[in-house]
Motif scaffolding. Structure first.
Motif, PDB file in Angstrom:
ATOM      1  N   PRO A  46       0.815  -1.224   0.000  1.00 25.85           N
ATOM      2  CA  PRO A  46       0.000   0.000   0.000  1.00 25.85           C
ATOM      3  C   PRO A  46       0.843   1.266   0.000  1.00 25.85           C
ATOM      4  CG  PRO A  46      -0.046  -1.046   2.163  1.00 25.85           C
ATOM      5  CD  PRO A  46       0.608  -2.016   1.237  1.00 25.85           C
ATOM      6  N   TYR A  47       2.050   1.199   0.578  1.00 23.96           N
ATOM      7  CA  TYR A  47       2.911   2.383   0.599  1.00 23.96           C
ATOM      8  C   TYR A  47       3.296   2.799  -0.813  1.00 23.96           C
ATOM      9  CZ  TYR A  47       7.210   5.089   0.957  1.00 23.96           C
ATOM     10  OH  TYR A  47       8.177   6.044   0.791  1.00 23.96           O
ATOM     11  N   LEU A  48       3.782   1.868  -1.604  1.00 21.68           N
ATOM     12  CA  LEU A  48       4.197   2.192  -2.971  1.00 21.68           C
ATOM     13  C   LEU A  48       3.012   2.527  -3.868  1.00 21.68           C
ATOM     14  CD1 LEU A  48       7.052  -0.407  -3.635  1.00 21.68           C
ATOM     15  CD2 LEU A  48       7.258   2.018  -3.076  1.00 21.68           C
ATOM     16  N   LEU A  49       1.945   1.759  -3.759  1.00 24.33           N
ATOM     17  CA  LEU A  49       0.766   2.021  -4.598  1.00 24.33           C
ATOM     18  C   LEU A  49       0.161   3.386  -4.289  1.00 24.33           C
ATOM     19  CD1 LEU A  49      -1.030  -1.453  -4.679  1.00 24.33           C
ATOM     20  CD2 LEU A  49       0.317  -0.364  -6.497  1.00 24.33           C
ATOM     21  N   GLY A  50       0.231   3.799  -3.033  1.00 19.61           N
ATOM     22  CA  GLY A  50      -0.317   5.100  -2.665  1.00 19.61           C
ATOM     23  C   GLY A  50       0.354   6.247  -3.394  1.00 19.61           C
TER      24      GLY A  50
END
Length: 284
Positions: A46-50
């Motif tokens: 979720p960190y990178l996709l955010g």
């Protein structure tokens, strides 16, 4: 009379803001909830996709525009090979230079020494120069610029000057980063939201928005990506963490941004699209 109403109504800005913030903040909230390092599974997902929220917002807006067969907004720089792209390399060098010069000035005035030690350790940690360059390109420039500069900026320019559009987008961009201060292991979390480092990081987004906006108008999204990459990569290589160095970077970038905005051959090019300084006979 102006012609701004149709532009504003059909620009898609509201949809872009909504999709971008909803996507990024929802995913980053999941990362905060999971805890752990942003580079460890499962938090890394979720960190990178955010970070791709602006690109997702851009895709939604452009898909909607294509479905309704709407023309591109004013001040859009078309994606095509042209002499404009010759600006990309000079702008990349300029962006890196703002950080390096500021770091040297801070050192001369009693700040931390300029060293490549932190950068060498970072490059080794990610697996070498190529993975470093790829990661610095993806995490920020490629994930954000097609949205911020390629989608939001030309729509703001349809009714604003370069300065107003850049500053407004800079404020939005700064607010967008806020959840990252609560993701353990990020640069923002290391600074802390309530600290000089955190405050200077937030302020630094404003001159960055002006510099990337200028780059966009010179050579499109590719130039904006180059400026974004140049600043981020140079700061990472120098391991910038001192508030004093951060302050000098902000100051140097403000000076450069003002100089670039002031240096333009055609002053009418800076006017919003609805500006009509000399009324045309017969218009109502």
């Amino acid at each position: 009379m102006t012609i701004s109403t149709p532009v504003r109504q059909k620009s898609g800005l509201a949809a872009f803001w909504t999709v971008t913030f909803t996507t990024s903040w929802a995913l980053w909230l999941i990362a905060i909830r999971l805890g752990g390092s942003p580079m460890s599974f499962p938090t890394v997902v979720p960190y990178l996709l955010g970070g791709f929220g602006p690109v997702i917002g851009a895709i939604v807006v452009r898909a909607g525009r294509a479905r309704r067969r709407q023309p591109a907004p004013a001040h859009t720089v078309r994606l095509r090979l042209s002499a404009r792209l010759l600006w990309v390399l000079p702008l990349l060098v300029m962006a890196s230079a703002t950080v390096l010069v500021a770091a040297l000035l801070a050192y001369l005035l009693g700040g931390p020494a300029v060293s490549s030690t932190a950068g060498q350790s970072l490059i080794a940690a990610v697996g070498g120069p190529v993975p470093f360059v790829v990661s610095m390109l993806i995490a920020g420039p490629l994930a954000e610029e097609p949205g911020w500069r390629g989608t939001a900026y030309p729509r703001l320019r349809a009714s604003m000057s370069r300065l107003r559009a850049g500053l407004l987008l800079g404020v939005v961009w700064a607010v967008w980063h806020l959840p990252l201060f609560f993701v353990h292991g990020t640069v923002q979390a290391a600074f802390g939201l309530i600290s000089w480092g955190g405050l200077l990081f937030t302020i630094s987004v404003l001159p960055m928005a002006l510099l990337t906006g200028y780059a966009y108008e010179r050579a499109g999204v590719a130039a904006a990506i180059a400026v974004h990459f140049g600043v981020n990569a140079t700061m990472a290589l120098l391991g910038v963490s001192s508030p004093m160095t951060q302050a000098f970077i902000v100051a140097v970038q403000i000076i450069v941004a003002i100089a670039l905005l002031a240096w333009r051959r055609d002053r009418r090019a800076d006017l919003p699209i609805h500006a009509d300084p000399q009324p045309t006979p017969g218009r109502h």
